[in-house]
Design a protein around this motif. Structure first.
Motif, PDB file in Angstrom:
ATOM      1  N   ARG A   1      19.207 -46.311  56.673  1.00  0.00           N
ATOM      2  CA  ARG A   1      19.721 -44.999  56.301  1.00  0.00           C
ATOM      3  C   ARG A   1      19.496 -44.763  54.821  1.00  0.00           C
ATOM      4  O   ARG A   1      19.642 -45.687  54.010  1.00  0.00           O
TER       5      ARG A   1
ATOM      6  N   TRP B   1      29.310 -46.808  57.056  1.00  0.00           N
ATOM      7  CA  TRP B   1      28.231 -46.656  58.038  1.00  0.00           C
ATOM      8  C   TRP B   1      27.777 -47.981  58.639  1.00  0.00           C
ATOM      9  O   TRP B   1      27.191 -48.015  59.716  1.00  0.00           O
TER      10      TRP B   1
ATOM     11  N   THR C   1      18.832 -46.420  49.715  1.00  0.00           N
ATOM     12  CA  THR C   1      18.533 -46.717  51.114  1.00  0.00           C
ATOM     13  C   THR C   1      19.163 -48.043  51.470  1.00  0.00           C
ATOM     14  O   THR C   1      19.151 -48.981  50.681  1.00  0.00           O
TER      15      THR C   1
END
Length: 278
Positions: A206, A37, A272
């Protein structure tokens, strides 16, 4: 990072290295999804893994970026030895460098990196703001800092387990969180503000959650055993006698109530990640 999870001082009883290795094995998909990501402008060639532990992040990064070299930094010589052994077995020892350093003290010369990875490490630092400012000197122009933070230790048992002490794991975690608030006040922190204060721009954030309902593997059972064993050692003076007795039943690997005999274990946790640039 004075850590029971990943890499700075790693104090504690035997089994810590196995916990780190099991964490990497059980949560491999979660870790790979975080790496994939990352909002990188180009594939990194030089990566620094700060607080590398036994190499969970190091090898996830090597797998995803086949042209990269990783410098694994940790204060534990034993953990870095394990990183080198794994690199040799995987045939990537020419892509891994290890540096032993206490990042609360004088920083080693690490050069510059296209990606700096700090997973479960900043919350162990004596002065995280100073650490973030030091990291700015590592990040090459156009490079990225990835900060990965744990919500806490993973959970494994159903909420109504064990039958004789329902909610036992929740009470253990509540006690562990109270201890963490005293000794590791930055664990679980929102790193957005400290990053901004240290001169970074957060490009993306995220949270990746795991609540895996698949039949658990032997690794999950072993992982649960070791995590709960460490919690029991740390919380012996904070849990009541009935909870301690129930926990001891779970940790008795020869007993009928052993956690290794349960078929209802799942892994529940989240992490996170903040992706930031100086």
């Amino acid at each position: 990072m004075t850590s029971t999870e990943h890499g700075h001082r790693h104090d504690g009883p035997d089994g810590q290295e196995e916990i780190l290795d099991l964490d990497a094995e059980v949560l491999a998909e979660q870790l790979a999804s975080i790496v994939a990501w990352l909002p990188l402008r180009s594939a990194p060639r030089r990566i620094v893994d700060l607080g590398a532990g036994t190499g969970a992040g190091t090898f996830a990064l090597l797998d995803h970026f086949p042209d990269a070299r990783v410098t694994a930094v940790d204060s534990s010589a034993d953990h870095l030895r394990r990183v080198r052994q794994k690199a040799s077995r995987a045939g990537v020892d020419d892509r891994v460098e290890t540096v032993q350093a206490d990042l609360d003290a004088a920083w080693p010369d690490l050069g510059t990196a296209d990606l700096v990875w700090a997973s479960a490490s900043l919350h162990h630092m004596a002065d995280p703001g100073r650490t973030l400012r030091e990291i700015r000197q590592l990040v090459a122009p156009g490079g990225l800092l990835a900060v990965v933070e744990l919500a806490g230790l993973p959970r494994f048992l159903p909420e109504d387990a064990p039958a004789n002490r329902p909610g036992l794991e929740a009470r253990c975690h509540a006690a562990a969180d109270r201890r963490a608030a005293e000794h590791m006040p930055h664990r679980g922190a929102d790193w957005g503000v400290p990053l901004a204060d240290a001169g970074y721009t957060v490009e993306a954030r995220r949270t990746v959650a795991v609540d895996d309902g698949r039949p658990h593997s032997e690794a999950v059972g072993r992982y649960a055993l070791l995590v709960l064993r460490r919690m029991r050692d740390a919380l012996a003076g904070e849990l009541d006698a009935d909870d301690l007795a129930a926990l001891d039943e779970l940790l008795d690997t020869d007993g009928p109530g052993s956690i290794l005999r349960r078929d209802d274990l799942v892994v529940r946790t989240d992490r996170t990640v903040w992706a930031a640039r100086p």
